[in-house]
Motif scaffolding. Structure first.
Motif, PDB file in Angstrom:
ATOM      1  N   GLN A  43     -19.197 -29.430  25.570  1.00 43.64           N
ATOM      2  CA  GLN A  43     -20.186 -29.932  24.615  1.00 43.64           C
ATOM      3  C   GLN A  43     -19.607 -30.208  23.225  1.00 43.64           C
ATOM      4  O   GLN A  43     -20.210 -30.914  22.426  1.00 43.64           O
ATOM      5  N   ALA A  44     -18.452 -29.656  22.922  1.00 43.03           N
ATOM      6  CA  ALA A  44     -17.836 -29.873  21.610  1.00 43.03           C
ATOM      7  C   ALA A  44     -17.492 -31.336  21.366  1.00 43.03           C
ATOM      8  O   ALA A  44     -17.347 -31.753  20.218  1.00 43.03           O
ATOM      9  N   VAL A  45     -17.393 -32.117  22.421  1.00 41.66           N
ATOM     10  CA  VAL A  45     -17.099 -33.549  22.264  1.00 41.66           C
ATOM     11  C   VAL A  45     -18.157 -34.211  21.383  1.00 41.66           C
ATOM     12  O   VAL A  45     -17.860 -35.141  20.638  1.00 41.66           O
ATOM     13  N   SER A  83     -14.956 -33.779  30.596  1.00 41.02           N
ATOM     14  CA  SER A  83     -16.012 -33.506  29.622  1.00 41.02           C
ATOM     15  C   SER A  83     -16.706 -34.799  29.216  1.00 41.02           C
ATOM     16  O   SER A  83     -17.932 -34.851  29.119  1.00 41.02           O
ATOM     17  N   LEU A  84     -15.917 -35.835  28.980  1.00 43.72           N
ATOM     18  CA  LEU A  84     -16.505 -37.140  28.662  1.00 43.72           C
ATOM     19  C   LEU A  84     -17.423 -37.605  29.783  1.00 43.72           C
ATOM     20  O   LEU A  84     -18.558 -38.038  29.541  1.00 43.72           O
ATOM     21  N   GLN A  85     -16.941 -37.498  31.019  1.00 38.74           N
ATOM     22  CA  GLN A  85     -17.737 -37.931  32.169  1.00 38.74           C
ATOM     23  C   GLN A  85     -19.031 -37.132  32.286  1.00 38.74           C
ATOM     24  O   GLN A  85     -20.100 -37.704  32.496  1.00 38.74           O
ATOM     25  N   GLU A  86     -18.935 -35.814  32.168  1.00 42.88           N
ATOM     26  CA  GLU A  86     -20.115 -34.961  32.303  1.00 42.88           C
ATOM     27  C   GLU A  86     -21.159 -35.252  31.226  1.00 42.88           C
ATOM     28  O   GLU A  86     -22.353 -35.091  31.457  1.00 42.88           O
TER      29      GLU A  86
END
Length: 120
Positions: A43-45, A83-86
């Motif tokens: 989620q930090a993205v 992370s990007l994908q999720e």
């Protein structure tokens, strides 16, 4: 002798105080001519997303604060591909130029650093 630092951010900090603490730490280390890199996971993205966070918190203050990183020669910013994908994001939706690495490449990335510090 310089040590290579990797700072890992795994949670979105919903207060500007939390974001400022991360930046202060990064900039202090970089000010002493230590190579600093940054890795955003999970989620930090959202901290470096160009548009508002899902809960409505504007990221403009966050993105403006992270914009100072190149002034301190902090140019190596990584984001985990999964992370990007999720999160349904792409690297083009982020406010910083990033290198995207896959989850299975993270151990190899970590091995390039002397110090790994996690903000989680």
């Amino acid at each position: 002798m310089a040590k290579r630092f990797l700072f890992v951010v795994t949670k979105p900090l919903l207060t500007m105080t939390g974001v400022q603490e991360i930046l202060d730490t990064l900039l202090i280390v970089a000010a002493f001519d230590q190579p600093v890199s940054l890795l955003f996971l999970d989620q930090a993205v959202f901290l470096i997303k160009k548009n508002p966070l899902p809960n409505g918190l504007e990221t403009s203050c966050t993105t403006e604060r992270f914009a100072c990183l190149p002034l301190y020669e902090i140019n190596d910013v990584y984001v985990e591909h999964e992370s990007l994908q999720e999160l349904g994001l792409t690297a083009t939706e982020l406010s910083l130029p990033v290198s995207v690495c896959r989850r299975d490449e993270i151990n190899a990335l970590w091995s390039r650093f002397d110090v790994i510090y996690s903000f989680s």
